[in-house]
Design an enzyme around this catalytic site. Structure first.
Site, PDB file in Angstrom:
ATOM      1  N   ASN A  86      12.529  -8.279  45.483  1.00 35.74           N
ATOM      2  CA  ASN A  86      11.247  -8.500  46.154  1.00 35.74           C
ATOM      3  C   ASN A  86      10.211  -8.947  45.124  1.00 35.74           C
ATOM      4  OD1 ASN A  86       9.289  -8.591  48.117  1.00 35.74           O
ATOM      5  ND2 ASN A  86       8.901  -6.392  48.133  1.00 35.74           N
TER       6      ASN A  86
ATOM      7  N   ASP B 244       1.835  -2.016  42.053  1.00 35.41           N
ATOM      8  CA  ASP B 244       3.064  -2.802  42.186  1.00 35.41           C
ATOM      9  C   ASP B 244       4.139  -2.028  42.938  1.00 35.41           C
ATOM     10  OD1 ASP B 244       4.639  -5.223  41.501  1.00 35.41           O
ATOM     11  OD2 ASP B 244       5.911  -3.720  40.553  1.00 35.41           O
TER      12      ASP B 244
ATOM     13  N   ASN C 199       4.976   2.670  39.770  1.00 34.58           N
ATOM     14  CA  ASN C 199       5.569   3.203  41.012  1.00 34.58           C
ATOM     15  C   ASN C 199       6.741   4.134  40.712  1.00 34.58           C
ATOM     16  OD1 ASN C 199       7.019   0.929  40.132  1.00 34.58           O
ATOM     17  ND2 ASN C 199       7.658   0.361  42.195  1.00 34.58           N
TER      18      ASN C 199
ATOM     19  N   PHE D  62      15.287  -3.029  46.898  1.00 32.23           N
ATOM     20  CA  PHE D  62      15.016  -4.313  46.264  1.00 32.23           C
ATOM     21  C   PHE D  62      15.056  -4.167  44.743  1.00 32.23           C
ATOM     22  CE2 PHE D  62      12.693  -4.688  50.323  1.00 32.23           C
ATOM     23  CZ  PHE D  62      13.087  -5.946  50.754  1.00 32.23           C
ATOM     24  N   GLY D  63      15.542  -5.218  44.053  1.00 26.60           N
ATOM     25  CA  GLY D  63      15.391  -5.248  42.599  1.00 26.60           C
ATOM     26  C   GLY D  63      16.666  -5.535  41.845  1.00 26.60           C
TER      27      GLY D  63
ATOM     28  N   HIS E 121       0.546  -6.979  43.361  1.00 29.38           N
ATOM     29  CA  HIS E 121       1.764  -7.239  44.130  1.00 29.38           C
ATOM     30  C   HIS E 121       1.272  -7.770  45.474  1.00 29.38           C
ATOM     31  CE1 HIS E 121       5.895  -5.969  45.676  1.00 29.38           C
ATOM     32  NE2 HIS E 121       5.214  -6.183  46.800  1.00 29.38           N
TER      33      HIS E 121
ATOM     34  N   ASP F 155      10.410  -8.441  35.626  1.00 27.90           N
ATOM     35  CA  ASP F 155      10.451  -7.503  36.760  1.00 27.90           C
ATOM     36  C   ASP F 155      11.759  -6.705  36.725  1.00 27.90           C
ATOM     37  OD1 ASP F 155       9.723  -6.083  38.990  1.00 27.90           O
ATOM     38  OD2 ASP F 155       9.946  -7.741  40.406  1.00 27.90           O
TER      39      ASP F 155
ATOM     40  N   HIS G 226      10.116  -2.036  35.130  1.00 24.56           N
ATOM     41  CA  HIS G 226      10.240  -0.720  35.770  1.00 24.56           C
ATOM     42  C   HIS G 226      11.188   0.132  34.931  1.00 24.56           C
ATOM     43  CE1 HIS G 226       8.229  -2.079  39.504  1.00 24.56           C
ATOM     44  NE2 HIS G 226       8.795  -3.243  39.185  1.00 24.56           N
TER      45      HIS G 226
END
Length: 427
Positions: A282, A156, A98, A327-328, A183, A309, A66
């Site tokens: 997540n 995703d 996203n 999340f992340g 996802h 991720d 991301h």
């Protein structure tokens, strides 16, 4: 002028090790010579990198990242994210759609590619959305997105909730020879839950995310993949049930591949020290049984590749606490040293196995012409110091964000030089 990398240790998937001299010229690998004979190539007019005692590997490939641009540049942007990737030894990364706006049009794909070409340190390949705005209601223009340069289609960040929508997407992707990347998450089972269902959630009075929220979509989707013939790729596998379903699908010849993240290989929910949201991701950290299942899945080929991720968030966002924070966690800069320290140094994996799952295998899964040190291939090379132990320090993180649970960990196996398309992009 080219670059001679001298006396580097190379390793293949079978863990066969050798010492090589490698010449980089015009963005490609021009020569690979056996260094064990003691011969020294003519290096006149070339830059020299002495890699004696260090690993020389193909540039790492990360098919799940991301970069947050456009729309969330306070977390990360293409410039900072690709520099972070370069520091971690990655030379090709595939960014998830996203963003805001999401990557569901040709214009947004072109924006990503143009920005990466002018500001990026490493190669960026975008994914396109399965559905418009990732809302699960209407398919995007798959053919136009393919022509623009996406590597596959994914929503995703959210699972495609409608089985009919997913089947239609798979049929269309299959007709174009493109993969669907999923996802896997059933929203009816996860709403409002910040961590995995289990002892940690009970101890802190939190709603838990059950394993079946992921596995239900995996099971549904492998049946749809069988019906449509699409290449179906499962994102960030985290549960024993998902591994079992993917293994079963492969045994029946269904075209399914899968990925796993370093944090799901080395951490369980029992490791979470408290309500620090830097441990919130997540899929969430699962039980030790699930950790063992994904390790075994990677080892036996059920899970094909390792991804990070990489998911940066600002400190202000993460300070909202376990329930409210997004999340992340970060992934680029700790991925290789984390896995090298945890699995290679302990004798559980060979060095060749780890390198293969981060280079040649992802290239193979997604049909990319990278992940090799063969003459004529793209000059994407990562040089790694396998000996030095270093602590993960917040102030040394290259990413714009700092959200990682690994601060203070002492790790071994740090990338020291990254060459992307023939240029030194981090040293």
């Amino acid at each position: 002028m080219g670059i001679w990398i001298l006396n580097g240790l190379t390793v293949d998937a079978n863990n066969e090790q050798s010492q090589k001299h490698i010449l980089v010229e015009n963005n490609t690998i021009a020569q690979v010579l056996d260094a064990s004979t003691g011969s020294v190539p003519n290096t006149d007019g070339h830059e020299i990198i002495d890699a004696a005692g260090k690993l020389v590997a193909p540039g790492f490939i990360d098919m799940h990242v991301h970069l947050r641009e456009p729309g969330f540049e306070h977390k990360e942007n293409i410039a900072t994210g690709t520099r972070s990737a370069a520091r971690g030894g990655f030379t090709t990364i595939a960014c998830m759609p996203n963003t805001r706006p999401v990557i569901d049009t040709v214009d947004t794909v072109n924006y990503i590619l143009d920005k990466a070409a002018t500001e990026g340190a490493v190669r960026v390949i975008p994914y396109g959305c399965i559905t418009k705005n990732e809302l699960g209601r209407e398919l995007t223009d798959f053919a136009a997105l393919k022509e623009a340069g996406v590597v596959g289609y994914t929503d995703d960040g959210v699972g495609v909730q409608s089985a009919q929508m997913m089947k239609d997407a798979m049929a269309l992707a299959a007709s174009l020879g493109m993969p669907i990347i999923a996802h896997c998450e059933d929203n009816t089972l996860v709403e409002g839950a910040p961590v995995s269902e289990g002892a940690f959630a009970k101890k802190h009075g939190l709603k838990g995310i059950p394993n079946e929220s992921e596995a239900i979509h995996v099971g549904r989707d492998v049946l749809l993949a069988e019906a449509t013939g699409v290449h179906y790729h499962v994102c960030h596998v985290s549960t024993e049930q998902s591994v079992r379903l993917i293994r079963h699908a492969k045994q029946f010849g269904i075209k399914v591949t899968a990925e796993v993240c370093p944090h799901h290989l080395v951490l369980s929910d029992e490791d979470i020290p408290g309500l620090d949201a830097n441990w919130k991701m997540n899929p969430p950290l699962r039980t030790p049984r699930d950790v063992q299942a994904v390790i075994e899945g990677l080892e036996d080929g059920t899970i094909d590749i390792i991804v990070t991720d990489h998911a940066p968030h600002s400190e202000e966002e993460k300070e909202k606490g376990m329930q409210l924070a997004p999340f992340g966690i970060l992934g680029f800069e700790t991925a290789f040293p984390l896995l090298y320290s945890k699995f290679v140094l302990t004798g559980k994996w060979t060095l060749g196995f780890l390198i293969d799952r981060m280079t040649a295998k992802p290239a193979q899964v997604f049909g990319l012409p990278y992940g090799t040190l063969q003459v004529g291939s793209a000059a994407d090379i990562t040089i790694v110091d396998l000996e030095t132990v270093r602590e993960v320090l917040k102030e040394e993180i290259e990413s714009r964000s700092k959200n990682t649970p690994f601060i203070g960990w002492k790790l071994q196996g740090w990338p020291v030089v990254t060459i992307a398309s023939g240029k030194v992009v981090w040293s």
